[in-house]
Write an enzyme that holds these catalytic residues in place. Structure first.
Site, mmCIF file in Angstrom:
data_model
loop_
_atom_site.group_PDB
_atom_site.id
_atom_site.type_symbol
_atom_site.label_atom_id
_atom_site.label_comp_id
_atom_site.label_asym_id
_atom_site.label_seq_id
_atom_site.Cartn_x
_atom_site.Cartn_y
_atom_site.Cartn_z
ATOM 1 N N GLU A 15 0.693 -1.304 0.188
ATOM 2 C CA GLU A 15 -0.138 -0.064 0.176
ATOM 3 C C GLU A 15 0.851 1.093 -0.004
ATOM 4 O OE1 GLU A 15 -2.617 1.461 -0.291
ATOM 5 O OE2 GLU A 15 -4.296 -0.039 0.069
ATOM 6 N N ASN A 142 -10.369 4.972 1.652
ATOM 7 C CA ASN A 142 -9.128 5.046 0.819
ATOM 8 C C ASN A 142 -9.204 6.169 -0.207
ATOM 9 O OD1 ASN A 142 -7.185 2.659 0.539
ATOM 10 N ND2 ASN A 142 -9.052 1.194 0.935
ATOM 11 N N ASP A 193 -10.030 1.111 -4.264
ATOM 12 C CA ASP A 193 -8.932 1.161 -3.266
ATOM 13 C C ASP A 193 -8.321 2.546 -3.359
ATOM 14 O OD1 ASP A 193 -6.808 0.366 -1.434
ATOM 15 O OD2 ASP A 193 -7.288 -1.824 -1.609
#
Length: 286
Positions: A15, A142, A193
């Site tokens: 991430e 997100n 995301d």
């Protein structure tokens, strides 16, 4: 348009990719394994923290602002040492998730339940030395990103398949009014995301489970998609000398042995040259 592997170290939950414009260097996180990773000119480095870390902004050439479970940290890239800048009171059983610097020198950071408990997440902003809660009641926050004209901020709830946008004050960057729905991807079965906005105002949104980064124009119309070589594409970032290179983290989380055998590159970082017209991320002011 297909991406290729940039870094083959498999992250459980890759991430938070960040291109440092002064160093011309990519940084990213393996959230669950508490790691910050980087790669430059073929050289690999990584650092392990005592608690979960998930997102960063750049302060200057030698320092990053790193979000952990309990604080925002000033991290020295050369020595690996870090010190607290501001406390994060996100509550027990929660961790940080997505984050990004805003054009005013602030830093937005999200939190969520460690078991993705419904509505346990929130979004905070660090600005001029203080942390303020902006939004709550989000399950998996997100897609924090900002329009190039500084008029709007964006964020998603991956669990609900919704991307929202909110107007921002021109002077301070603080949200003005209530967020509105920008993309409703639930009807398509897509999971938004991490995301980034390019120089033309288009949103590049990683879609967990779909193995792609989808591009939407400023009105929310779908333009195209970049295929990523792993199903759990998690967050994109633009970088390279002219910011035309697209990077994307991926994850192995939620994949069983059969899924990993079918997608052995899961968790790696991918890259696509000449992808679009990106822009440099602003520095964080502390």
């Amino acid at each position: 348009m297909d991406a290729k592997v940039f870094d083959a170290r498999p992250c459980f939950l890759g991430e938070g990719p960040l291109w440092h414009p002064e160093r011309e260097q990519l940084f990213w996180f393996d959230i669950i394994n508490r790691k910050l990773l980087t790669r430059q000119a073929g050289s690999e480095r990584e650092w392990t923290f005592s608690e979960i870390v998930s997102a960063a902004g750049w302060i200057d050439r030698d320092h990053l602002l790193v979000a952990s479970e309990s604080a925002l940290l000033k991290f020295d890239i050369e020595t690996g040492e870090h010190e607290g800048v501001a406390a994060l009171d996100i509550g027990e059983g929660r961790r940080t998730n997505d984050g990004r610097a805003d054009p005013w020198g602030g830093f937005w950071i999200s939190s969520m339940g460690k078991k993705a408990e419904t509505d346990a997440g929130a979004i905070y902003r660090f600005y001029r030395g203080k942390v303020a809660k902006l939004f709550s009641g989000i399950t998996i926050p997100n897609a924090i990103c900002f329009s190039p004209d500084r008029s709007h901020g964006y964020f998603a709830d991956t669990d609900r398949g919704i991307v929202k946008r909110v107007r921002l004050d021109a002077e301070t960057g603080a949200p003005v009014g209530e967020p509105e729905v920008f993309l409703d991807l639930a009807r398509e079965g897509l999971n938004p995301d991490g995301a980034v906005i390019d120089a033309d105002g288009n949103m590049w949104c990683a879609q967990w489970g779909a193995g792609r980064v989808a591009v939407y124009d400023p009105r929310g119309a779908f333009l195209k998609a970049v295929e990523i070589g792993a199903p759990h594409s998690s967050c994109p970032a633009f970088g390279g000398p002219d910011f035309s290179t697209l990077y994307c983290t991926t994850a192995r989380e939620g994949m069983d042995e059969d899924a990993l055998a079918a997608h052995p590159q899961s968790g790696m970082v991918f890259v696509l040259e000449d992808a679009g017209r990106g822009k440099a991320e602003p520095a964080v002011l502390i």
